[in-house]
Scaffold this active site. Structure first.
Site, mmCIF file in Angstrom:
data_model
loop_
_atom_site.group_PDB
_atom_site.id
_atom_site.type_symbol
_atom_site.label_atom_id
_atom_site.label_comp_id
_atom_site.label_asym_id
_atom_site.label_seq_id
_atom_site.Cartn_x
_atom_site.Cartn_y
_atom_site.Cartn_z
ATOM 1 N N TYR A 68 -81.224 99.689 2.611
ATOM 2 C CA TYR A 68 -81.995 99.504 2.338
ATOM 3 C C TYR A 68 -82.849 100.942 2.269
ATOM 4 C CZ TYR A 68 -85.133 96.267 2.900
ATOM 5 O OH TYR A 68 -85.941 95.426 3.465
ATOM 6 N N GLU A 84 -81.813 94.234 3.810
ATOM 7 C CA GLU A 84 -81.920 92.461 3.952
ATOM 8 C C GLU A 84 -80.385 91.953 4.002
ATOM 9 O OE1 GLU A 84 -85.079 92.595 4.326
ATOM 10 O OE2 GLU A 84 -85.072 90.494 2.794
ATOM 11 N N LYS A 106 -86.496 93.583 -4.683
ATOM 12 C CA LYS A 106 -86.831 92.984 -3.890
ATOM 13 C C LYS A 106 -85.742 91.720 -3.361
ATOM 14 C CE LYS A 106 -91.424 92.112 -1.156
ATOM 15 N NZ LYS A 106 -90.749 91.019 -0.585
ATOM 16 N N ASP A 151 -85.027 87.846 -1.711
ATOM 17 C CA ASP A 151 -85.512 87.451 -0.460
ATOM 18 C C ASP A 151 -84.515 86.900 0.882
ATOM 19 O OD1 ASP A 151 -87.295 85.692 -0.006
ATOM 20 O OD2 ASP A 151 -87.229 84.480 -1.277
ATOM 21 N N GLU A 183 -86.583 99.022 -6.676
ATOM 22 C CA GLU A 183 -85.407 98.280 -6.343
ATOM 23 C C GLU A 183 -85.726 97.091 -6.455
ATOM 24 O OE1 GLU A 183 -84.977 99.504 -2.201
ATOM 25 O OE2 GLU A 183 -84.236 101.577 -2.721
ATOM 26 N N CYS A 197 -99.216 50.979 5.702
ATOM 27 C CA CYS A 197 -98.373 51.913 5.815
ATOM 28 C C CYS A 197 -97.575 51.097 4.878
ATOM 29 C CB CYS A 197 -97.565 51.250 6.877
ATOM 30 S SG CYS A 197 -95.446 51.603 7.094
ATOM 31 N N CYS A 223 -91.213 49.427 12.428
ATOM 32 C CA CYS A 223 -91.416 50.410 11.201
ATOM 33 C C CYS A 223 -90.122 50.663 10.074
ATOM 34 C CB CYS A 223 -93.014 51.483 10.581
ATOM 35 S SG CYS A 223 -92.510 51.496 9.223
ATOM 36 N N ASP A 267 -98.983 82.382 0.362
ATOM 37 C CA ASP A 267 -99.664 83.671 0.308
ATOM 38 C C ASP A 267 -101.678 83.562 -0.276
ATOM 39 O OD1 ASP A 267 -98.001 84.851 1.409
ATOM 40 O OD2 ASP A 267 -97.219 86.034 -1.093
ATOM 41 N N SER A 280 -94.546 95.991 7.127
ATOM 42 C CA SER A 280 -94.712 95.766 5.895
ATOM 43 C C SER A 280 -94.479 96.438 4.029
ATOM 44 C CB SER A 280 -94.916 93.456 5.503
ATOM 45 O OG SER A 280 -95.861 93.929 5.551
ATOM 46 N N LEU A 281 -94.670 95.105 3.052
ATOM 47 C CA LEU A 281 -95.501 95.980 2.100
ATOM 48 C C LEU A 281 -96.171 96.472 1.416
ATOM 49 C CD1 LEU A 281 -91.724 97.033 0.181
ATOM 50 C CD2 LEU A 281 -92.950 98.949 1.279
ATOM 51 N N ASP A 304 -93.994 80.670 -0.757
ATOM 52 C CA ASP A 304 -94.548 81.723 -0.510
ATOM 53 C C ASP A 304 -95.479 81.706 -1.084
ATOM 54 O OD1 ASP A 304 -92.245 82.075 1.477
ATOM 55 O OD2 ASP A 304 -91.799 83.701 0.920
ATOM 56 N N CYS A 311 -98.316 56.703 11.140
ATOM 57 C CA CYS A 311 -97.842 55.164 10.811
ATOM 58 C C CYS A 311 -97.287 54.684 11.898
ATOM 59 C CB CYS A 311 -96.472 54.165 10.501
ATOM 60 S SG CYS A 311 -96.604 52.732 10.566
ATOM 61 N N ARG A 352 -86.299 91.365 12.757
ATOM 62 C CA ARG A 352 -87.822 91.930 12.297
ATOM 63 C C ARG A 352 -88.283 91.850 13.387
ATOM 64 N NH1 ARG A 352 -92.817 91.458 9.910
ATOM 65 N NH2 ARG A 352 -93.417 93.027 9.240
ATOM 66 N N LYS A 385 -90.631 102.657 -5.138
ATOM 67 C CA LYS A 385 -90.839 104.015 -3.515
ATOM 68 C C LYS A 385 -90.760 104.902 -4.312
ATOM 69 C CE LYS A 385 -87.555 100.702 -0.700
ATOM 70 N NZ LYS A 385 -86.503 101.016 -0.414
ATOM 71 N N LYS A 433 -94.498 91.782 -7.385
ATOM 72 C CA LYS A 433 -94.155 90.111 -7.035
ATOM 73 C C LYS A 433 -93.988 89.649 -8.231
ATOM 74 C CE LYS A 433 -94.232 88.013 -2.860
ATOM 75 N NZ LYS A 433 -93.851 87.776 -2.015
ATOM 76 N N CYS A 476 -94.562 49.374 6.664
ATOM 77 C CA CYS A 476 -93.980 47.376 7.580
ATOM 78 C C CYS A 476 -96.126 46.570 7.050
ATOM 79 C CB CYS A 476 -93.824 48.117 8.722
ATOM 80 S SG CYS A 476 -95.580 49.087 9.473
HETATM 81 S S1 IVH Z 1 -87.926 98.687 1.811
HETATM 82 C C1 IVH Z 1 -92.304 98.712 4.853
HETATM 83 N N1 IVH Z 1 -86.822 97.676 0.080
HETATM 84 O O1 IVH Z 1 -89.267 92.943 1.542
HETATM 85 C C2 IVH Z 1 -90.749 97.618 5.382
HETATM 86 N N2 IVH Z 1 -87.583 96.131 1.317
HETATM 87 O O2 IVH Z 1 -92.992 93.269 2.625
HETATM 88 C C3 IVH Z 1 -90.254 98.387 3.933
HETATM 89 N N3 IVH Z 1 -87.536 93.450 1.312
HETATM 90 O O3 IVH Z 1 -89.453 93.111 5.031
HETATM 91 C C4 IVH Z 1 -88.774 97.689 3.469
HETATM 92 N N4 IVH Z 1 -85.899 94.295 -0.610
HETATM 93 O O4 IVH Z 1 -87.419 92.537 4.007
HETATM 94 C C5 IVH Z 1 -87.792 97.426 1.222
HETATM 95 N N5 IVH Z 1 -85.494 97.322 -1.609
HETATM 96 C C6 IVH Z 1 -85.911 96.746 -0.426
HETATM 97 C C7 IVH Z 1 -86.317 95.204 -0.275
HETATM 98 C C8 IVH Z 1 -87.023 95.654 0.497
HETATM 99 C C9 IVH Z 1 -86.576 93.240 -0.098
HETATM 100 C C10 IVH Z 1 -87.837 92.948 1.713
HETATM 101 C C11 IVH Z 1 -88.288 93.779 3.816
HETATM 102 C C12 IVH Z 1 -89.158 93.667 4.000
HETATM 103 C C13 IVH Z 1 -90.294 93.013 2.933
HETATM 104 C C14 IVH Z 1 -91.026 93.913 2.310
#
Ligand code: IVH
Length: 699
Positions: free
Chosen positions: A240, A188, A131, A133, A129, A424, A445, A39, A83-84, A35, A440, A152, A306, A330, A427
């Protein structure tokens, strides 16, 4: 940084192709790069697009990312799933100096204080909290019961995956002690590392292809059309957020909400969170938690910070993409430097020639890495990677290593450029270049043949149980099998003669082959591994043409340049009868379908009794419903929404997630919301459940 606009434009075009390619791979659950690298590409794309002054409409990053799967009902999110915003290690100040993450967090916090018109030193507690994946999910609880689960999607509307989520056992079916009111809970879904490994071990033992990474694997399972038995995979969740609630009293802080959910039996972060009084404490927790990453049974790619008190959320507001009450921190993915010793070329199922890096072995995220993907030759040239260079290696989804960069200042004098293959490696035939890839095109082949047979038997195609990579290699060699149709000619005796095969397993494979014969045209098309012909396109072509015969007849007309045929199906921008089938793609697909080799395979498959018609669900068109578009809103008195949608579809109707002028009927239940208003505004007919049942002939 390129100097001239021409160079910038060239880089932008190449990046756009790469991004489109990797996005498609990601959507198929076959991500090839981490990812972080995606990004980075996207960020670089944004920079170039800004520098070149590209218009909104021309930009890739302005297009809404649709993420819907054919065959799933789509519903609109009552509150958009945004998204955040991220703290980015690449952010620089006006002097070009990188801004440390901690400072970025401080700046973010100070901006929040300003927006809320609070004094500089005011107390604004934060909640930190992990995050995780995984894949985000929206859960609707009515009277405490789980009634709907939605992906989503593109953030505005998502796919209904209620049955999949219920079967998975990942979220509570009811919130203990809640018997009235309605609330949406978001969280999640994720695949714990231990469960993911166990599942893969079972696949490997059965000789089947393993799943590359837990997140995409989890997304794939949640889109499985037959969800029975999903519980065995061991998918779990962390919940969450409660974006809206009606008729239930909730605490007034994020930490309170998490506790409230935990008290009602929901899986939430408990030991993982920290309520911090200032940025220093929040940041320290992010770093300390990051150090524990390797010991956790789930992947986290960062932390979320948050504002804890919910009373501020309304005032803080949001942009179209991000809310202002939270930010993501991140973690940098683990990255190591090592020497690039050599580059070899691998042949894929479509004949794609992929460069593979041979590295001085290096320990990366707990495994020793000596090979890594280099994606394609354009990418090597773009990054100017040479043999002998010190390169940076990262793992995609923590599994496949990738070369993500090069240290040019450490380049030895004898570093050699990587040359594009002129033959190739399997072959020896001359390859062709198409966009950023080299292929190829020799159908015989040997490397390609083996990859193609494997693909044909794989789960996404004909799903022949027990016919895995090793067995394919054995039969291909022992019986000179070169085309997929020949697999159906294998006998129990032939299979039983192979090493490590007994009579019983040979019989099982023959039975599995017999079962695979009935999978229908779409799966056969996927199995042929034709470039640009993925699962979705295969389904669309199969249902549009109905049979291989009609499809091949059309392919011949297309290839012959029959203008009417070309225009109807594949106008320049892909706005024809089949969604997304653009001219360039269609040229490749139909040329390959019309080739003598493919025709011979179809004829031989038919000879073995393989079903070459589209498999259609048993539908019984009901007049008045067939070909009409319905939108469902609110709670219906007896039918679940998924049931209503299913019945409409069986009767030949369509179900859409949003009301437009094309909508024929809005079926409104209790507490119908904005869709009802819109229907009334547009003058669309509004009916109730009883009327719908009557129309379906079951009232
Ligand atoms: S709060 C506006 N809390 O991360 C979205 N998200 O870009 C607020 N994620 O789409 C979500 N852990 O899929 C929140 N403790 C957490 C999270 C969490 C993973 C993911 C979620 C969201 C993306 C944020």
């Amino acid at each position: 940084m390129p100097t001239s606009a021409d160079e910038q434009r060239r880089e932008l075009t190449q990046l756009a192709e790469q991004i489109a390619y990797h996005e498609a791979a990601y959507r198929r659950g076959e991500a090839e790069i981490p990812d972080s690298e995606f990004d980075e590409m996207f960020e670089r794309y944004g920079e170039l697009a800004d520098a070149l002054g590209l218009e909104e409409g021309e930009r890739l990053d302005a297009a809404p990312g649709a993420d819907h799967t054919e065959g799933f009902e789509t519903v609109e999110h009552r509150v958009a799933m945004l998204s955040l915003e991220k703290l980015s290690p690449n952010r620089r100040d006006s002097h070009g100096e990188p801004i440390p993450l901690r400072e970025q967090l401080e700046q973010w916090y100070v901006r929040r204080l300003k927006e809320l018109e609070l004094e500089d030193g005011a107390r604004l507690p934060l909640l930190v909290e992990p995050k995780i994946d995984g894949i985000s999910v929206s859960l609707l609880y009515e009277g405490g019961e789980l009634t709907r689960a939605v992906t989503r999607g593109d953030g505005r509307s998502g796919d209904v995956i209620t049955r999949q989520v219920e079967e998975s056992g990942a979220v509570p079916r009811r919130l203990e002690g809640v018997s009235s009111g309605t609330l949406e809970v978001r969280g999640e879904l994720y695949w714990p590392t231990s469960a993911f490994r166990a599942y893969n071990a079972r696949l490997a033992a059965a000789g089947e292809r393993t799943i590359i990474n837990p997140r995409n694997g989890c997304a794939g399972l949640m889109k499985r059309k037959e969800p029975e038995g999903l519980g065995e995979a061991g998918i779990r969740s962390f919940l969450y957020q409660v974006p809206w609630v009606e008729g239930v009293e909730l605490p007034d802080s994020q930490s309170g909400i998490l506790r409230w959910l935990a008290d009602r039996g929901a899986p939430v972060y408990v030991d993982e969170i920290l309520r911090a009084d200032d940025v220093a404490a929040a940041f320290a927790h992010c770093e300390a938690y990051g150090a524990r990453r390797a010991t956790l049974d789930f992947d986290i790619d960062g932390m979320v910070i948050k504002i804890d008190e919910l009373k501020w959320y309304g005032r803080l507001g949001e942009t179209g993409h991000h809310p202002h009450w939270g930010i993501a921190f991140k973690f940098p993915p683990e990255r190591k430097a090592t020497r690039l010793l050599d580059v070899s070329v691998q042949v894929g199922k479509s004949g794609k020639l992929t460069p593979v890096a041979h590295l001085e072995p290096v320990l990366l995220a707990q495994t020793t890495v000596s090979r890594a993907s280099l994606h394609n030759f354009v990418e090597i040239e773009r990054k100017d990677i040479r043999i002998g260079d010190t390169v940076l290696v990262e793992k995609a989804g923590e599994i496949i290593p990738q070369v993500v960069g090069v240290k040019k200042d450490a380049r030895p004098a004898d570093a050699r450029a990587v040359s594009r293959p002129t033959t190739c490696p399997s072959c020896g035939s001359e390859p062709v270049v198409e966009e950023i890839f080299i292929y190829c095109v020799n159908p015989a082949c040997p490397a390609k043949v083996s990859e193609r047979l494997q693909h044909f038997a794989s789960r996404s195609a004909m799903d022949v149980e027990g016919l895995g990579e090793k067995l394919i290699a054995q039969v291909a060699q022992a019986y000179s099998i070169a085309t997929p149709d020949a697999l159906f000619g294998l006998t129990v005796e032939q299979l039983a003669r192979l090493e490590r095969m007994g009579e019983k397993s040979a019989q099982n494979v023959v039975d599995a082959l017999a079962r695979a014969k009935g999978r229908g045209l779409a799966r056969v098309l996927v199995g042929l591994a034709i470039r640009h012909l993925g699962e979705r396109m295969a389904e669309d072509l199969a249902s549009y043409f109905g049979s291989a015969e009609r499809l091949l007849e059309f392919a011949a007309r297309y290839v012959a340049g029959d203008e009417a045929a070309v225009e109807a199906l594949a106008p320049e921008k892909g706005t024809g009868a089949i969604e997304g089938l653009a001219r360039k793609t269609a040229d490749v697909i139909f040329a390959e379908l019309d080739s003598p080799a493919t025709r011979a395979v179809f004829a031989a498959l038919a000879g073995h009794g393989v079903k070459l018609d589209a498999v259609v669900e048993t539908r019984e068109e009901v007049e008045g419903v067939a070909n009409k578009t319905f939108v469902l809103t609110g709670t219906l008195p007896t039918l679940k929404r998924t049931e209503a949608a299913e019945r409409i579809k069986i009767a030949g109707g369509k179900v859409s997630g949003s009301v437009s002028k094309k909508t024929d009927f809005v079926v409104a239940g209790e507490e119908a919301g904005s869709k009802l208003d819109k229907a009334q505004k547009l003058g669309v007919a509004v009916i109730d459940e009883a009327t719908l049942l009557q129309m379906l002939g079951r009232g």
